[in-house]
Design a protein around this motif. Structure first.
Motif, PDB file in Angstrom:
ATOM      1  N   UNK A 219       0.843  -1.197   0.000  1.00 28.57           N
ATOM      2  CA  UNK A 219       0.000   0.000   0.000  1.00 28.57           C
ATOM      3  C   UNK A 219       0.881   1.251   0.000  1.00 28.57           C
ATOM      4  N   UNK A 220       1.897   1.258   0.876  1.00 28.40           N
ATOM      5  CA  UNK A 220       2.814   2.403   0.918  1.00 28.40           C
ATOM      6  C   UNK A 220       3.549   2.570  -0.416  1.00 28.40           C
ATOM      7  N   UNK A 221       3.923   1.472  -1.052  1.00 30.55           N
ATOM      8  CA  UNK A 221       4.593   1.565  -2.355  1.00 30.55           C
ATOM      9  C   UNK A 221       3.704   2.287  -3.353  1.00 30.55           C
ATOM     10  N   UNK A 222       2.431   1.912  -3.414  1.00 26.92           N
ATOM     11  CA  UNK A 222       1.507   2.592  -4.313  1.00 26.92           C
ATOM     12  C   UNK A 222       1.341   4.055  -3.955  1.00 26.92           C
ATOM     13  N   UNK A 223       1.259   4.345  -2.659  1.00 30.63           N
ATOM     14  CA  UNK A 223       1.121   5.721  -2.200  1.00 30.63           C
ATOM     15  C   UNK A 223       2.344   6.550  -2.595  1.00 30.63           C
ATOM     16  N   UNK A 224       3.531   5.983  -2.397  1.00 30.13           N
ATOM     17  CA  UNK A 224       4.767   6.689  -2.759  1.00 30.13           C
ATOM     18  C   UNK A 224       4.822   6.914  -4.271  1.00 30.13           C
ATOM     19  N   UNK A 225       4.479   5.888  -5.049  1.00 27.76           N
ATOM     20  CA  UNK A 225       4.462   6.059  -6.510  1.00 27.76           C
ATOM     21  C   UNK A 225       3.491   7.172  -6.898  1.00 27.76           C
ATOM     22  N   UNK A 226       2.328   7.220  -6.253  1.00 27.13           N
ATOM     23  CA  UNK A 226       1.374   8.294  -6.520  1.00 27.13           C
ATOM     24  C   UNK A 226       1.942   9.657  -6.168  1.00 27.13           C
ATOM     25  N   UNK A 227       2.637   9.752  -5.047  1.00 26.85           N
ATOM     26  CA  UNK A 227       3.261  11.022  -4.646  1.00 26.85           C
ATOM     27  C   UNK A 227       4.326  11.453  -5.657  1.00 26.85           C
ATOM     28  N   UNK A 228       4.959  10.470  -6.296  1.00 32.97           N
ATOM     29  CA  UNK A 228       5.981  10.760  -7.309  1.00 32.97           C
ATOM     30  C   UNK A 228       5.376  10.990  -8.690  1.00 32.97           C
ATOM     31  N   UNK A 229       4.080  10.731  -8.839  1.00 33.12           N
ATOM     32  CA  UNK A 229       3.447  10.878 -10.145  1.00 33.12           C
ATOM     33  C   UNK A 229       3.810   9.764 -11.117  1.00 33.12           C
TER      34      UNK A 229
ATOM     35  N   UNK B  84      -4.138   5.277  -5.451  1.00 32.15           N
ATOM     36  CA  UNK B  84      -5.355   6.091  -5.528  1.00 32.15           C
ATOM     37  C   UNK B  84      -5.493   7.011  -4.314  1.00 32.15           C
ATOM     38  N   UNK B  85      -5.046   6.563  -3.151  1.00 32.44           N
ATOM     39  CA  UNK B  85      -5.076   7.423  -1.964  1.00 32.44           C
ATOM     40  C   UNK B  85      -4.185   8.655  -2.167  1.00 32.44           C
ATOM     41  N   UNK B  86      -3.045   8.459  -2.799  1.00 35.27           N
ATOM     42  CA  UNK B  86      -2.117   9.584  -3.019  1.00 35.27           C
ATOM     43  C   UNK B  86      -2.602  10.507  -4.126  1.00 35.27           C
ATOM     44  N   UNK B  87      -3.202   9.950  -5.156  1.00 34.74           N
ATOM     45  CA  UNK B  87      -3.566  10.784  -6.318  1.00 34.74           C
ATOM     46  C   UNK B  87      -4.949  11.400  -6.211  1.00 34.74           C
ATOM     47  N   UNK B  88      -5.739  11.001  -5.220  1.00 34.17           N
ATOM     48  CA  UNK B  88      -7.077  11.563  -5.083  1.00 34.17           C
ATOM     49  C   UNK B  88      -7.105  12.725  -4.086  1.00 34.17           C
ATOM     50  N   UNK B  89      -5.961  13.084  -3.542  1.00 32.69           N
ATOM     51  CA  UNK B  89      -5.898  14.186  -2.560  1.00 32.69           C
ATOM     52  C   UNK B  89      -6.013  15.534  -3.244  1.00 32.69           C
TER      53      UNK B  89
END
Length: 182
Positions: free
Chosen positions: A133-143, A177-182
């Motif tokens: 989950x954190x990996x996906x969140x970090x990838x989202x934060x990095x775009x 999705x958690x990172x990119x929906x903010x």
């Protein structure tokens, strides 16, 4: 019989000396090419670790390239096998961007273990799923899209300590999705 001394210090005897020289030179060229490939893989991993550490505003942890089969963390350092990166992660990629995204995803997963406040619960599958989950969140934060990582991950079989990829991929997507929906 003619003898020749090669730059490697080997003596070559006989008529086939020219052939032997060529074989030694070819072997040396292959060894150098492989060393360059490994150095490039190590640099790729270091760049990924630096990028993830930067987005998390954390100091860059020590990175080890020997002593692990694939990738792992002890919570303070990251061990990442350049051989695994080249032979597993890059094997089915059709370009450098795919390889970069997969390496970045695995590095993000290892950082996920490092930043997970609940790590080492005694339930390894739960720990792995949270790191995913954190990996996906970090990838989202990095775009960075998690698609390349997920395609690779879905080929992974489960083990006593790691769930199979088909269970892990939804966690990566949920974090993304958690990172990119903010």
């Amino acid at each position: 019989m003619a003898t020749r001394k090669l730059s490697t210090g080997h003596l070559v005897f006989g008529v086939a000396a020219g052939t032997a020289v060529v074989l030694v030179i070819q072997a040396e060229a292959r060894r150098r090419a492989e060393a360059q490939r490994m150095a490039a893989a190590e640099q790729l991993v270091l760049t990924a670790v630096h990028r993830v550490a930067s987005v998390l505003q954390r100091p860059m942890p020590p990175v080890l390239f020997h002593g692990c089969e694939n990738a792992r963390t002890d919570g303070h350092s990251i061990c990442f096998s350049p051989v695994w990166a080249l032979n597993q992660l890059a094997a089915s990629c059709r370009g450098d961007l795919c390889t970069w995204n997969r390496v970045l995803g695995v590095v993000a997963h290892e950082f996920g273990h490092m930043i997970d406040p609940y790590r080492r619960t005694g339930r390894p599958w739960d720990d792995e799923l949270r790191a995913d989950w954190y990996a996906g969140w970090i990838l989202g934060m990095l775009g960075v899209s998690p698609e390349d990582m997920i395609v690779e991950m879905q080929t992974w079989l489960g083990s006593e300590t790691h769930p199979p990829g088909y269970l892990r991929a939804p966690q990566v997507l949920a974090g993304y999705h958690a990172a990119t929906s903010q």
